[in-house]
Design a protein around this motif. Structure first.
Motif, mmCIF file in Angstrom:
data_model
loop_
_atom_site.group_PDB
_atom_site.id
_atom_site.type_symbol
_atom_site.label_atom_id
_atom_site.label_comp_id
_atom_site.label_asym_id
_atom_site.label_seq_id
_atom_site.Cartn_x
_atom_site.Cartn_y
_atom_site.Cartn_z
ATOM 1 N N UNK A 54 20.421 -24.275 -47.688
ATOM 2 C CA UNK A 54 21.529 -24.529 -47.064
ATOM 3 C C UNK A 54 21.140 -24.951 -45.659
ATOM 4 N N UNK A 55 21.283 -26.179 -45.248
ATOM 5 C CA UNK A 55 21.225 -26.578 -43.789
ATOM 6 C C UNK A 55 22.380 -26.209 -42.982
ATOM 7 N N UNK A 56 21.996 -25.474 -41.876
ATOM 8 C CA UNK A 56 23.086 -25.304 -40.896
ATOM 9 C C UNK A 56 22.633 -25.887 -39.561
ATOM 10 N N UNK A 57 23.141 -27.212 -39.241
ATOM 11 C CA UNK A 57 22.562 -28.136 -38.141
ATOM 12 C C UNK A 57 23.479 -28.436 -37.171
ATOM 13 N N UNK A 58 23.157 -28.722 -35.813
ATOM 14 C CA UNK A 58 23.999 -29.143 -34.686
ATOM 15 C C UNK A 58 24.933 -28.012 -34.475
ATOM 16 N N UNK A 59 26.189 -28.603 -33.689
ATOM 17 C CA UNK A 59 26.971 -27.806 -33.135
ATOM 18 C C UNK A 59 28.031 -27.227 -34.246
ATOM 19 N N UNK A 60 28.172 -26.045 -34.375
ATOM 20 C CA UNK A 60 29.043 -25.301 -35.311
ATOM 21 C C UNK A 60 30.288 -25.370 -35.127
ATOM 22 N N UNK A 61 31.333 -25.891 -36.025
ATOM 23 C CA UNK A 61 32.492 -25.997 -35.768
ATOM 24 C C UNK A 61 33.420 -26.011 -37.106
ATOM 25 N N UNK A 62 34.883 -25.915 -37.001
ATOM 26 C CA UNK A 62 35.690 -26.188 -38.297
ATOM 27 C C UNK A 62 36.172 -27.448 -38.120
ATOM 28 N N UNK A 63 35.633 -28.575 -37.428
ATOM 29 C CA UNK A 63 36.334 -29.811 -37.403
ATOM 30 C C UNK A 63 35.299 -30.659 -38.148
ATOM 31 N N UNK A 64 35.791 -31.664 -38.725
ATOM 32 C CA UNK A 64 35.218 -32.889 -39.260
ATOM 33 C C UNK A 64 34.376 -33.653 -38.265
ATOM 34 N N UNK A 65 33.533 -34.552 -38.464
ATOM 35 C CA UNK A 65 32.900 -35.347 -37.406
ATOM 36 C C UNK A 65 32.961 -36.818 -37.946
ATOM 37 N N UNK A 66 33.148 -37.684 -36.982
ATOM 38 C CA UNK A 66 33.224 -39.143 -37.257
ATOM 39 C C UNK A 66 31.659 -39.493 -37.302
ATOM 40 N N UNK A 67 31.423 -40.420 -38.325
ATOM 41 C CA UNK A 67 29.913 -40.838 -38.303
ATOM 42 C C UNK A 67 30.056 -42.354 -38.226
ATOM 43 N N UNK A 97 18.704 -17.692 -51.377
ATOM 44 C CA UNK A 97 19.143 -18.948 -50.827
ATOM 45 C C UNK A 97 18.377 -18.834 -49.299
ATOM 46 N N UNK A 98 17.930 -19.813 -48.883
ATOM 47 C CA UNK A 98 17.519 -20.106 -47.617
ATOM 48 C C UNK A 98 18.347 -20.834 -46.693
ATOM 49 N N UNK A 99 18.657 -20.216 -45.686
ATOM 50 C CA UNK A 99 19.605 -20.721 -44.591
ATOM 51 C C UNK A 99 18.657 -21.564 -43.578
ATOM 52 N N UNK A 100 18.572 -22.764 -43.726
ATOM 53 C CA UNK A 100 17.789 -23.627 -42.755
ATOM 54 C C UNK A 100 18.560 -23.855 -41.644
ATOM 55 N N UNK A 101 18.276 -23.118 -40.518
ATOM 56 C CA UNK A 101 19.142 -23.178 -39.156
ATOM 57 C C UNK A 101 18.574 -23.865 -38.097
ATOM 58 N N UNK A 102 19.133 -25.039 -37.741
ATOM 59 C CA UNK A 102 18.598 -25.678 -36.467
ATOM 60 C C UNK A 102 20.107 -25.995 -35.494
ATOM 61 N N UNK A 103 20.339 -25.102 -34.795
ATOM 62 C CA UNK A 103 21.529 -25.227 -34.159
ATOM 63 C C UNK A 103 21.799 -24.489 -32.708
ATOM 64 N N UNK A 104 22.460 -24.673 -31.953
ATOM 65 C CA UNK A 104 22.710 -23.985 -30.555
ATOM 66 C C UNK A 104 23.770 -23.090 -30.389
ATOM 67 N N UNK A 105 24.393 -22.981 -31.515
ATOM 68 C CA UNK A 105 25.542 -22.385 -31.834
ATOM 69 C C UNK A 105 27.065 -23.436 -32.059
ATOM 70 N N UNK A 106 27.843 -22.503 -31.658
ATOM 71 C CA UNK A 106 29.132 -23.451 -31.763
ATOM 72 C C UNK A 106 30.550 -22.638 -31.316
ATOM 73 N N UNK A 107 31.698 -22.855 -32.010
ATOM 74 C CA UNK A 107 32.891 -22.161 -31.782
ATOM 75 C C UNK A 107 32.636 -20.804 -32.157
ATOM 76 N N UNK A 108 33.343 -19.710 -31.515
ATOM 77 C CA UNK A 108 33.576 -18.443 -32.086
ATOM 78 C C UNK A 108 33.903 -18.384 -33.304
ATOM 79 N N UNK A 109 34.996 -18.891 -33.695
ATOM 80 C CA UNK A 109 35.860 -18.857 -35.159
ATOM 81 C C UNK A 109 34.960 -19.394 -35.987
ATOM 82 N N UNK A 110 34.309 -20.428 -35.967
ATOM 83 C CA UNK A 110 33.721 -21.074 -36.929
ATOM 84 C C UNK A 110 32.391 -20.227 -37.200
ATOM 85 N N UNK A 111 31.763 -19.816 -36.267
ATOM 86 C CA UNK A 111 30.389 -19.000 -36.519
ATOM 87 C C UNK A 111 30.957 -17.801 -37.351
ATOM 88 N N UNK A 112 32.157 -17.136 -37.006
ATOM 89 C CA UNK A 112 32.289 -15.904 -37.651
ATOM 90 C C UNK A 112 32.853 -16.165 -39.150
#
Length: 331
Positions: A54-67, A97-112
Motif C-alpha cells: 500500500x503506497x502512502x506518498x506525498x502530503x497526507x490529506x482527506x482532499x482529492x487532488x487535481x491531476x 501488508x507492506x505500507x510503502x511510506x514516502x511522505x512528510x506527513x499531512x493534516x492531523x485528521x487525515x493522519x489519524x
C-alpha cells in the motif's frame, strides 16, 4: 526601490490569491471517462499467497487532488487507503501488508483516520502489517506507521518530526504601508483568531498554543503505544520535532531495522502472524486504477497518480490555504 514597490509585489500575490480563491473556474470532465475500478497488479512472485503493498506518498490529506488543468482528479489518500483495505480484507490469499511510506506527513485528521483504519484492519484480518520507509517518513507519516507491527527503513531514510504545526503569516504592517485596512466584523474578540490581517493578542496565542499542545499529546500517546520498547522519559526527549536518519532512529528505538525492500518482505514473512509458506515465493501485489504495467516495486505509486500541470499554483489557489493544523515536516 521604494517601500511601496517593495511591498506591492508580495501583497499583489496575496490579494490575487484571495480573489481567485472565491472565483469560479470551469471544470471539464476527465477525457478518460469514468474512474476505473481497482485492479490487482502483480509485481513479483508466483505462489498463491499474496503480500499487498500500500503506497502512502506525498502530503497526507482527506482532499482529492487535481491531476490536470481540465479538472480530472484522484481520490484522497484517506479514501484510497480505506478502499484498499476493504478490498484486501475480502481476499483470503493476502497474508501480509507492506505500507510503502514516502511522505512528510499531512493534516492531523487525515493522519489519524488512516492510522485508525489500519488498526481496525489488523484486528479483523489478523495478518502482519509492516511499514517500509523510503526517502521520508516524517510527522503524520510516522504517526501512521505506529499502526504497523514492525518498521523497516532504507539506509537513507529521514524520519521523526513528531510534533504539530499551524502555519500562517501576518501582513498587517505591509498593508498599513499601502494604506490598506482590515474591516472584518466579528461576533467576538477571538472569532478572527489566526487572521493574517491582524496582530494576535496574548490570549489568542494562548488559545492556539493550547490546541497545539492537545494535538501533540495525542501524537505522543500514539508513539508511546507504537514504540513500547522506548521509555516515556526518552520519548519526551525525542519527540520535540527533530528529524533522524535511519541509523539514528534505529539507535533510539524509533524503527526496528534497516534494509531494502526485499529485506522488508523477507522480514514480514518471518512474522508469527504470517500464515503463508515461510520459504515460498508469494505474489507481491498492489491495487491500482488503470491498465499500466508495474514491473517493479518502485513503480507502485498512489493509484497511478500523475503530477499536476498546475504545479505550485495548485497549492497557492487551493482551499487548503486556510488555517489548519498539521502533523507535517516542511522545510
Amino acid at each position: 526601490m521604494s517601500l511601496r514597490k517593495y511591498f506591492l509585489t508580495p501583497l499583489t500575490l496575496i490579494f490575487t490569491s484571495l480573489f481567485l480563491h472565491h472565483c469560479i473556474f470551469a471544470s471539464f470532465p476527465s477525457f478518460g471517462g469514468p474512474r476505473p475500478n481497482f485492479e490487482e497488479k502483480i509485481i513479483s512472485g508466483k505462489d498463491k499467497d499474496k503480500i499487498l503493498v500500500i503506497p502512502i506518498e506525498g502530503v497526507i490529506s482527506d482532499e482529492s487532488r487535481d491531476t490536470s488543468f481540465f479538472g480530472s482528479s484522484v481520490e484522497s489518500p484517506v479514501a484510497r487507503i480505506k478502499e484498499t483495505l476493504k478490498f484486501a480484507e475480502k481476499d483470503p490469499d493476502i497474508k501480509g501488508v507492506l505500507l510503502k511510506i514516502n511522505s512528510p506527513g499531512g493534516t492531523v485528521t487525515a493522519s489519524d483516520i488512516i492510522y485508525q483504519e489500519i488498526l481496525r484492519f489488523k484486528a479483523r484480518k489478523n495478518i502482519p502489517v509492516y511499514s517500509a520507509f523510503m526517502d521520508t517518513a516524517a510527522s503524520g507519516a510516522y504517526y501512521i506507521a505506529m499502526s504497523s507491527d514492525v518498521i523497516g527503513a532504507h539506509p537513507t531514510t529521514v524520519t521523526g518530526s513528531v510534533g504539530v504545526i499551524m502555519q500562517g503569516f501576518n501582513f498587517r504592517e505591509g498593508m498599513e504601508k499601502l494604506g490598506i485596512k482590515d474591516q472584518s466584523v466579528t461576533s467576538g474578540a477571538n472569532k478572527a483568531i489566526g487572521s493574517p490581517f491582524t496582530e494576535q493578542t496574548p490570549e489568542q496565542k494562548k488559545i492556539l498554543q493550547s490546541i497545539i499542545d492537545n494535538l501533540f499529546e495525542r501524537f505522543f500517546q500514539v508513539v508511546k503505544k507504537g514504540r513500547p520498547g522506548v521509555s516515556e522519559a526518552k520519548l519526551k526527549e525525542l519527540c520535540d520535532g527533530r528529524i533522524f536518519t535511519a541509523d539514528q532512529a534505529k539507535k533510539e528505538g524509533l524503527i526496528d531495522f534497516i534494509g531494502y525492500f526485499d529485506d522488508m518482505q523477507l522480514h514480514l514473512m518471518s512474522h508469527p502472524n504470517y500464515t503463508g509458506e515461510k520459504r515460498g515465493n508469494p505474489r507481491l501485489i498492489v491495487y491500482q486504477r488503470g491498465s499500466g504495467r508495474i514491473d517493479n516495486i518502485y513503480l507502485a505509486n498512489e493509484a497511478g497518480n500523475r503530477p499536476s500541470m498546475l504545479g505550485g499554483f495548485e497549492k497557492l489557489f487551493s482551499s487548503s490555504s486556510s488555517a489548519r493544523f498539521f502533523y507535517l515536516w516542511e522545510l
